[in-house]
Design an enzyme around this catalytic site. Sequence first.
Site, short mmCIF file in Angstrom:
data_model
loop_
_atom_site.label_atom_id
_atom_site.label_comp_id
_atom_site.label_asym_id
_atom_site.label_seq_id
_atom_site.Cartn_x
_atom_site.Cartn_y
_atom_site.Cartn_z
N ARG A 33 6.89 36.81 -14.57
CA ARG A 33 7.00 35.61 -15.11
C ARG A 33 5.91 34.51 -14.70
O ARG A 33 6.48 33.29 -14.51
CB ARG A 33 8.57 34.86 -14.79
CG ARG A 33 9.54 36.08 -15.26
CD ARG A 33 9.93 36.18 -16.47
NE ARG A 33 11.17 36.93 -16.67
CZ ARG A 33 11.22 38.32 -16.93
NH1 ARG A 33 10.02 39.15 -17.09
NH2 ARG A 33 11.95 39.03 -16.96
N SER A 51 17.43 32.27 -18.36
CA SER A 51 17.57 32.58 -16.89
C SER A 51 16.87 31.49 -16.28
O SER A 51 15.83 31.03 -16.58
CB SER A 51 16.94 33.85 -16.56
OG SER A 51 17.28 35.10 -17.22
N GLU A 96 12.74 28.85 -12.88
CA GLU A 96 11.86 29.44 -13.92
C GLU A 96 11.17 28.54 -14.87
O GLU A 96 10.01 28.55 -15.34
CB GLU A 96 12.43 30.85 -14.88
CG GLU A 96 11.66 31.47 -15.63
CD GLU A 96 12.39 32.69 -16.43
OE1 GLU A 96 12.77 33.67 -15.81
OE2 GLU A 96 12.47 32.53 -17.55
P1 FAD Z 1 8.35 25.95 -24.18
O1 FAD Z 1 9.51 25.86 -23.64
O2 FAD Z 1 7.91 24.92 -25.44
O3 FAD Z 1 7.16 25.85 -23.16
C1 FAD Z 1 7.14 26.40 -22.14
C2 FAD Z 1 5.75 26.20 -21.40
O4 FAD Z 1 4.52 26.45 -22.19
C3 FAD Z 1 5.67 24.57 -21.18
O5 FAD Z 1 4.97 24.49 -19.93
C4 FAD Z 1 4.72 24.43 -22.27
O6 FAD Z 1 3.80 23.20 -21.88
C5 FAD Z 1 3.75 25.57 -22.69
N1 FAD Z 1 3.40 25.89 -23.61
C6 FAD Z 1 4.16 26.14 -24.94
N2 FAD Z 1 3.40 26.19 -25.84
C7 FAD Z 1 1.85 26.33 -25.31
C8 FAD Z 1 0.63 26.60 -26.00
N3 FAD Z 1 0.50 26.77 -27.24
N4 FAD Z 1 -0.50 26.83 -25.29
C9 FAD Z 1 -0.17 26.36 -24.02
N5 FAD Z 1 0.98 26.09 -23.30
C10 FAD Z 1 1.90 26.27 -23.92
N6 FAD Z 1 12.01 34.56 -21.25
C11 FAD Z 1 11.68 35.61 -21.00
O7 FAD Z 1 10.57 35.85 -20.31
N7 FAD Z 1 12.43 36.58 -21.26
C12 FAD Z 1 13.74 36.58 -21.76
O8 FAD Z 1 14.42 37.50 -21.98
C13 FAD Z 1 13.85 35.12 -22.10
N8 FAD Z 1 15.00 35.03 -22.56
C14 FAD Z 1 15.56 33.70 -23.00
C15 FAD Z 1 16.94 33.57 -23.63
C16 FAD Z 1 17.24 32.34 -23.93
C17 FAD Z 1 18.73 32.06 -24.68
C18 FAD Z 1 16.41 31.26 -23.90
C19 FAD Z 1 16.88 29.75 -24.16
C20 FAD Z 1 15.15 31.30 -23.20
C21 FAD Z 1 14.91 32.65 -22.84
N9 FAD Z 1 13.52 32.86 -21.96
C22 FAD Z 1 13.32 34.05 -21.83
C23 FAD Z 1 12.78 31.80 -21.81
C24 FAD Z 1 11.71 31.30 -23.05
O9 FAD Z 1 12.38 31.86 -24.22
C25 FAD Z 1 10.40 31.88 -22.97
O10 FAD Z 1 9.69 31.46 -21.71
C26 FAD Z 1 9.61 31.59 -24.24
O11 FAD Z 1 8.30 32.10 -24.21
C27 FAD Z 1 9.32 30.15 -24.22
O12 FAD Z 1 8.58 29.65 -25.34
P2 FAD Z 1 8.73 28.27 -26.02
O13 FAD Z 1 7.97 28.15 -27.25
O14 FAD Z 1 10.12 27.60 -26.08
O15 FAD Z 1 8.12 27.30 -24.72
P1 NAP Z 2 20.70 42.52 -16.74
O1 NAP Z 2 20.59 43.77 -17.70
O2 NAP Z 2 22.09 42.37 -16.33
O3 NAP Z 2 20.31 42.95 -15.21
C1 NAP Z 2 20.35 42.00 -14.08
C2 NAP Z 2 19.02 41.98 -13.46
O4 NAP Z 2 18.62 43.18 -13.03
C3 NAP Z 2 17.90 41.68 -14.33
O5 NAP Z 2 17.52 40.15 -13.99
C4 NAP Z 2 16.86 42.76 -14.32
O6 NAP Z 2 15.42 42.14 -13.74
C5 NAP Z 2 17.43 43.63 -13.20
N1 NAP Z 2 17.28 44.94 -13.66
C6 NAP Z 2 18.24 45.50 -14.55
N2 NAP Z 2 17.88 46.93 -14.77
C7 NAP Z 2 16.64 47.06 -14.09
C8 NAP Z 2 16.00 48.12 -13.68
N3 NAP Z 2 16.06 49.44 -14.49
N4 NAP Z 2 14.78 47.82 -13.16
C9 NAP Z 2 14.22 46.89 -12.39
N5 NAP Z 2 15.29 45.81 -12.70
C10 NAP Z 2 16.37 45.83 -13.34
O7 NAP Z 2 20.09 41.47 -17.06
P2 NAP Z 2 20.36 40.30 -18.28
O8 NAP Z 2 20.59 39.03 -17.73
O9 NAP Z 2 21.12 40.83 -19.31
O10 NAP Z 2 18.82 40.09 -19.13
C11 NAP Z 2 18.47 41.77 -19.62
C12 NAP Z 2 16.78 41.36 -19.81
O11 NAP Z 2 16.63 40.26 -20.66
C13 NAP Z 2 16.12 41.30 -18.46
O12 NAP Z 2 14.81 41.86 -18.18
C14 NAP Z 2 15.88 39.62 -18.28
O13 NAP Z 2 14.83 39.60 -17.41
C15 NAP Z 2 15.68 39.26 -19.67
N6 NAP Z 2 16.22 37.96 -19.79
C16 NAP Z 2 15.63 36.98 -19.29
C17 NAP Z 2 15.51 35.65 -19.78
C18 NAP Z 2 14.95 34.39 -19.40
O14 NAP Z 2 15.19 33.36 -19.50
N7 NAP Z 2 13.72 34.83 -18.45
C19 NAP Z 2 16.99 35.63 -20.11
C20 NAP Z 2 17.76 36.50 -20.63
C21 NAP Z 2 17.38 37.49 -20.35
P3 NAP Z 2 14.50 41.43 -14.51
O15 NAP Z 2 14.97 40.25 -14.92
O16 NAP Z 2 13.35 41.40 -13.93
O17 NAP Z 2 14.31 42.39 -15.82
#
Ligand code: FAD
Ligand code: NAP
Length: 338
Positions: free
Chosen positions: A165, A239, A334
């Site tokens: 991340r 998250s 995050e």
């Molecule tokens: P924004 O929130 O608008 O911006 C995020 C950052 O990026 C800010 O610092 C902004 O300045 C910068 N930025 C945006 N656009 C640009 C650009 N074009 N150039 C340079 N900088 C820029 N994240 C995960 O990694 N995995 C997931 O599974 C995941 N699940 C999510 C589920 C939900 C329900 C929600 C609400 C969020 C989740 N996220 C997840 C977090 C988020 O969706 C990601 O980080 C996504 O990439 C953010 O995109 P955005 O366009 O909304 O960025």
């Molecule tokens: P989950 O499946 O309930 O798992 C809980 C946590 O355990 C996750 O954070 C995941 O880590 C870790 N995990 C599960 N299986 C794993 C494996 N086989 N090896 C290593 N790590 C493992 O998680 P969840 O909340 O439903 O999310 C599912 C996936 O979507 C995850 O990968 C999560 O990162 C992603 N997600 C991200 C966001 C965000 O905003 N960043 C929001 C929703 C979902 P990791 O998170 O490192 O994968």
Amino acid sequence: MMGLIENADLRPLNTLGFSVRARFLAEPGDAASLCALLRSVTARNLPVLILGGGSNVVFSGDFPGLVIRPAIKGIRIIEEDDRSVLVEAGAGVVWHDFVMHAVNSGLGGLENLALIPGTVGAAPVQNVGAYGVEIKDVMESLTAVNRISGEVRVFSGSDCAFGYRESIFKQQEKDRWVIIAVSFRLSKRPVLRLDYGDIRKQLELAGCHAPAPLDVARAVIAIRSAKLPDPRHLGNAGSFFKNPVVTREQYERLLKSSPALVAYPQTNGVKLAAGWLIEQCGFRGQRRGAVGCYEKQALVLVHFGGGSGHELLELAKEIQQAVMNRFGVPIEMEPSVY
Ligand code: FAD
Ligand code: NAP
């Protein structure tokens, strides 16, 4: 400056749904207008914030400068051979639409990243990841403009210093570059990643025994829809904390006091599930006024309406402190705070 909206409402532009305003908002539709805009704000010394879908930001108050939302659209094939396709997408393309475009074309690599909110341009910023796949696994390069000098540069994957991340765009080069396009090497003969979370179980439930990328994306969509709050109905930024990685020794010590500890070995230590740590501290389903900890997943902080980023950040601090007191493990936020 042309095409500026003054005193813009950012509430519909952040998935937490905080009611904040920007002094100016602009949505340039191509790289030339974006560069012209950047030149004029540099001359005026205005603070600038680049915003995509607003799904990974916390607004702690009004933004006193210009919010730029790159609206650069378009998906194009750059090259193709019998094994792969190099595809470029504009920064303003909706991430999930791009994933579905790929899987509907039978191309593999992005299917585990379905339904992540936001834009293509923001995806490299935190090396988005889900279900064992990260954007770094498929990204070939990206093109970005330096906000101050106007230099246009192509970054390879290794230039981006991707981590868990993380990337240089979230660390040492934070807020310096505007990503305008990202290219991905997608596979015509993908090796699917099915061993993470409930993907395999979901495919079995759907009666799918020889999955294609589209089937995996559908499975991920089904799992995510059942588990995560939809920001259209309940404000959230996904998250809220990263999973902490501790040393093997610290993990062994923690395991003695907490035998049910949820942990995954990594090359650089042991990753702990932050959601589990938070849940053990009793926060799941807890509410503090207009904000709280989601009832189905403690890692997700939610906004019920009428609250502020300040309240959410107070709750985040309380959670970080409680996890530190109970487990001695720091958990890092995050989303980026503005
Ligand atoms: P924004 O929130 O608008 O911006 C995020 C950052 O990026 C800010 O610092 C902004 O300045 C910068 N930025 C945006 N656009 C640009 C650009 N074009 N150039 C340079 N900088 C820029 N994240 C995960 O990694 N995995 C997931 O599974 C995941 N699940 C999510 C589920 C939900 C329900 C929600 C609400 C969020 C989740 N996220 C997840 C977090 C988020 O969706 C990601 O980080 C996504 O990439 C953010 O995109 P955005 O366009 O909304 O960025
Ligand atoms: P989950 O499946 O309930 O798992 C809980 C946590 O355990 C996750 O954070 C995941 O880590 C870790 N995990 C599960 N299986 C794993 C494996 N086989 N090896 C290593 N790590 C493992 O998680 P969840 O909340 O439903 O999310 C599912 C996936 O979507 C995850 O990968 C999560 O990162 C992603 N997600 C991200 C966001 C965000 O905003 N960043 C929001 C929703 C979902 P990791 O998170 O490192 O994968």
